[in-house]
Every structure is written in structure tokens, then in C-alpha cells.
Design an enzyme around this catalytic site. Sequence first.
Site: not given
Ligand code: T1G
Length: 694
Positions: A61, A100, A103, A123
Site C-alpha cells: 500500500a 498489499g 495480498e 506490515e
Molecule cells: N509506499 C510509498 N512509498 C514507498 C513504499 C510504499 N509502500 N515503498 C517504498 N517507497 C518509496 C521509498 O520511500 C523511496 O522513496 C522509494 O520508494 C524507493 O524505496 C494494506 C497496510 C520495496 C524493498 O512495507 O521495503 O501494504 O526516498 O529506497 O531500497 O496490508 O522500499 O526515493 O522518495 O526503500 O530498492 C507494506 C516498504 C506497506 C514495503 C525497495 N510494504 N518498502 O527498497 O528502495 S503497508 C512495505 C520497502 C501495506 C497492506 C499494508 C522497500 C523496497 P524516495 P527504497 P529499495
Amino acid sequence: MPVTYARQGRIGLITIDNPPVNATGQAVRAGLMEAAQAFAADDRAQAAVIFCAGRTWVAGADISEFGKPPQAPFLPDVITAIEALEKPVVAAIHGTALGGGLELALGCHARISAPSARMGLPEVTLGLLPGAGGTQRLPRLTGLAAALDIITSARQIPAAQALELGLIDALATGDLTADAIALAETLAGQPPRRTGDLPAPDADPAATDALKATLARKLPGQIAQTIAVDVVTEGLALPFDQGMAVERAGFLALMDSPQRAALIHAFFSERAVGHLPQLRQAQAAPLDGVGIVGGGLMGAGIATACLLAGLDVTLIERDDAAASKARGTVAGLLDGAVARGKLAADRRDTILSGAFRTDTDYAALSKADLLIEAVFESMDVKHQVFAELDRVAKPGAVLATNTSYLDVNAIADATARPGDVLGLHFFSPAHVMRLLEVVVADRTSPRAVATGFALAKRLGKIAVRAGVCDGFIGNRILSHYRAAVDAMVLDGADPIAVDRALTDFGFAMGPYAVTDLAGLDIGYMTRQRKAADRHPRDRVPVFADRLYEQGHLGRKSGRGYYDYAAKPPVPNPDLPALLVAVRAELGLTPRDFTDAEIVARTMAALVNEAARVVADGTAARPLDVDVVMLNGYGFPRWRGGPMHWADAHGLDRILADIRHFAETDDHFWRPAPLLVDLVATGRRFADLNKEPQS
Ligand code: T1G
């Protein structure tokens, strides 16, 4: 348009294109709804495939939406609409299918993955739980135990393991797109296999209770993991739709929790630290070859970190014996990485026979792009080393010192290329700790700074820019709140009780256990070094000097504040008598300290010095302090870092505490002007987290 629908033959093609990670922001969710409806209405399409453009399948998400008013359509509803379609939909996964994103794939009727893909439900690391069906669909595919492990550990699993678990149906053998369309062709015309219709796995109360007990022990204070276990088990005992309602309620409750706000602050702060104006135009030096001077604990650790990241390393020592010893240390650290499953055994041998070279001649460093000095903490020695580096390093090489407190400007003076000189302050063990303070001296070029940040990214570390001062960001703040803690012990607090109060607050270790780990000699030497500058009203932890003088160095001598002959360690039995004697010697009448006061004094000192560190520019923003304290000093991540915690706690309360403590010691307890100003103007540290000026 972040989501498009097209058709190839009888296969619908739904493509998500929302850089950088295809997060399911509102436009993506709405687009998916429309694409699903277009596919349903397309009579010539008998199956569909959902693809993602760019480097990864949906990585979750859109975290940036959290804390804002939710916007329909909501992800669980989008996924349920896709699952309810009368024609099969295939998910074609590559990159990292997380949260998400995974999911969404679970709501599809089949899943095929590139072999290199990884997937997970992280999450809980954000203080949440899977809120789009993961708690109810994943167990139906993998079984209860595997699902609970994936959800509570937040770890990423490789595609091959996902296949074994039944999480996905196939691995692509060639081109993912072609293979996904081929899979859809085999499903076309068949009724879709809906994950939500699969039978729920049997409950296992004993196992889930044991898991919750383990989580409470391993993650004290954190709530998301145990609530996730309850949501999974309670939901699975109900019909699917009611189970989804249990999940929704649990998700929304956690969305409102302070821990969710703190953990998401930590997530974005660890990315924002790299958003510095001076990095925008700068081009980092290449990192093909790294040279290291000094093969002691830090030099060998730094070499290992670079080798594990695939860099070529040449390490020089003063003579063959020291070089051979350093090689042995690195080999041992690589063996540890093999034992932890972080390195393949054959890669270890390749590294030691190829990528890693040791030498005793500075000339061996002449081709290195980045040279890192990790020798004894003496300015004279550093000057000698940097004069040699200046002589042998190729033009454009970046010269870094690993000093933890010496003046990097003075070190740069030993060279004719101060623009190429910076500090790279690694934290021990250097091949494990994520934090790297990139210390920017007055003449350090943006290129050198960019090279420090590029190295951190390559090593899987988090770089934080620090200005030059004694202790940079972390150690400067640590030495201040350590002084507050030591003053409490002088005044009657029991060091063991201090450790317990602060670990109950969430610190990974108490300050006295940390001292035992680092060695009481380190603190003793630091106090000796600073003695000449000591203010007459500075309070000296005489008890610490006394322990050291008695030969108690902590773990390395078997006894310090704790006695390590016992398993687990017990308090040093001689400590109470030593404290009584020291307090009597100093004419101090001991008093009791409650856990609340221990935490209040520690945090007030920490935040007060952190405010000074931000005000004088040593740290670019308060969030930089948070990232340092979270990744180098064991500050509880679910509190977001000390500055985020201070905002939530109330800066006015902290200032009032400082003023109260100043009634008995107005030398140590002097309110930082920035803290006074923020309270006076009704602002918070968060208001200072905009783009830094420098
Ligand atoms: N939402 C918004 N921005 C995100 C994002 C996300 N989920 N994931 C990454 N970014 C942005 C990050 O801020 C950065 O921005 C750029 O993308 C590159 O990220 C409903 C509630 C995917 C392994 O927890 O683990 O889904 O600094 O530098 O090292 O149940 O990003 O360039 O402006 O980290 O290659 C669950 C979080 C969400 C995954 C890539 N998902 N992201 O790593 O790049 S909650 C996560 C990561 C959810 C549902 C629930 C990593 C990555 P900027 P990066 P990276």
C-alpha cells in the site's frame, strides 16, 4: 494512467505502472477496479494477467497515505472484487511483492513468479498487520504455522520457498510475461480458484500461545505482532467474510496507534536522510576498488562489509605478521557470515583468493577508488597515514577516516586534496551495524559526500550526514545522556536498576551493559582524554574509574558492572560496596530513583543535547538524529527515535523536567535554546524536518 487494460487474443492484460515501487495509491486502486470491470465486460477475454511495469510487483500500500483520511476504493475491497470475478486472473510477480502487493496476488486465482522475486508481509514492521486479506488468505494457501511465521517475522521469502509453501503456483522458466500468459491460457474457460473459498486451516491454540509468548519476550513493548496472531486465529474460526471483518477491525485499531506513527516515521526518515541538497548534483566516485589502512577490529570489519557487498578490497598493515593476522580476522568474519547464512561457502573461498588482498606497501592502494583509514585514534598517526595516502592515491580517489571523534578538518590538512577527504564513522561490528555517519569537513566536496552515501547503499547501510565535532551526532549525544545516568548513580541509583528501567523503556541494552560490552577501558580513556577540558562542576563517575583500576573491564575481563562467569550474567557482587565507598568519599548522601525518574532524566538529557546537535548543524534535521539513534544506539524503533518520541511526549514536559533538574544542578541541566524556542512558539521537532538548507 497507473493501470491499463488491454487484450491479447483471449487473455486480458492488466498493467500497473506506478513508479517507483507500484504502491497501491488511490489512483492505482481505482484503476484496478476499472480494469477488473473492463475485463469482466470483455466477452472475448477468458482469463487475465496482472503485470507490473518497472522494477517490481506492487511493494505494498502507499505508506505515504497513512495517517491521512482514507480514500475509496479501499484495497481489501479491490482485491475482493478481483477474487469475485467469474473468469480467472493470474498475478505475474517480479521484484518484491510485499504487503498489499502480496495480498493483491493472493486475491488473484493463480500466481506465477520470476525465480528471483521475493515476497512477504512486512506490515508489523510499520506497526500494522496485513489489512487487505493477508491474514485470512495466506493461511488458506500455506497453512497456519507458515502464515503466522511470515506475518509476525515480516521476513521476505524467496520465490522457490513460496512455491514449496503453496503461496505461488509456478516459477517462470523463461520470460515472465510469456509464461504468465501461457498459464492464463491453461486456466481460460475454467472456473476461478478463489483463495477465500479454500478451507481455513485447523486452529492450533498451543502453538499460537507459544508464538505469542515468544513474541512478547523477543519484542517487548511492541503490539502489532501479537495482535496479528489474534486476528489470524480469530478470523480463521469464522466464515471468510466475517474473518475479513475481524482483520479490518484489527488493522484500523493499529492504524490509530502511536507505534504505527513512530514506525512509519522511522521508515521514511531512513530514506529522507539521503535527500540532501548537496547530493542532488553530485556524482559519486566509482567503488570498484576499496583500500583499507589498518586490519584491527574496525579495519577487518569494514573490509568484511565491503567484501560481502561484492567489492574488491586491498588492506594494508604495517608488517607481514599484522597483515596475516588481519587476513585471519577477515576470514573468521566471513566464516561467521557463512554460518549465519549470509554468504555461500564457495563465495567465501572465492573472496579470500581473489577479491581480498593484503599488503604492507601503500603502493598497493594506488588504484583504489576509495581509501579508508582505520588505525589508532591518534592525530599524529592519522596525519602520517593521510600524508602517505595523499602520496599514493590516484587522482579523484576519496580518502576517508574512520575516526570516531578526531577533527576531520585537521586530518584533511595532512593532504593536498582536502576536498576528497571525509569521515566514514562505522559502528562496531562494522560488517553488521547498519549505521554509517558520513562526516563532512569544511572543505569536503559534494562528490566525496555522495561517495560516502553510495558506499552505504552498496553495503546495505544507512548513511547519515554529520558535521565535525567531538563525537559527531551519536557519540556526542550518548556522552551527554551517559553523564546524566552516571550522575544518578553517584546520587544513589543502582546501575543495574538503571539498565532495567531503560530496557523496559525499550532500549536494546542498558548503558552499563553496553559499557561492559564495549569495555570499561574505552570510557576510562575517553575521560582521561577529556580531563584537561573538564569543567570544575562536571561530575566524574569515579565508580567507573574505580572499577577499571581494579581490572574490571567488562565482558573482556569477565567482570564489570555484571559478572559474566554466571550464565546469564549477574550483577557484580562487589558493586554495591564500591558505590557506598565512592559516595562516602565524595560526601554524597544516596537517595532512591524511581524507574520513571531514571527514564525522565535520561531522555531529557538525550533530547536536550540532540536539540543542540540540530541547532548547530552537526545534524541536518531532527530526523537525522532519530535515524542515528535507531540504527546505532539501540533506541526502540517502535518509539520512532528520540525526536519523534519527544514530540509525542511533549516538548513542554521535557523542558519543565530540565528546569526542575536544574534546581539541583544548573551546570549540567541548561535548556537548549532550540528546545526553549520550539516550546515558546508551539512547534515540534517534526516542523524542522523539511528539506535541510545545508
Ligand atoms: N509506499 C510509498 N512509498 C514507498 C513504499 C510504499 N509502500 N515503498 C517504498 N517507497 C518509496 C521509498 O520511500 C523511496 O522513496 C522509494 O520508494 C524507493 O524505496 C494494506 C497496510 C520495496 C524493498 O512495507 O521495503 O501494504 O526516498 O529506497 O531500497 O496490508 O522500499 O526515493 O522518495 O526503500 O530498492 C507494506 C516498504 C506497506 C514495503 C525497495 N510494504 N518498502 O527498497 O528502495 S503497508 C512495505 C520497502 C501495506 C497492506 C499494508 C522497500 C523496497 P524516495 P527504497 P529499495
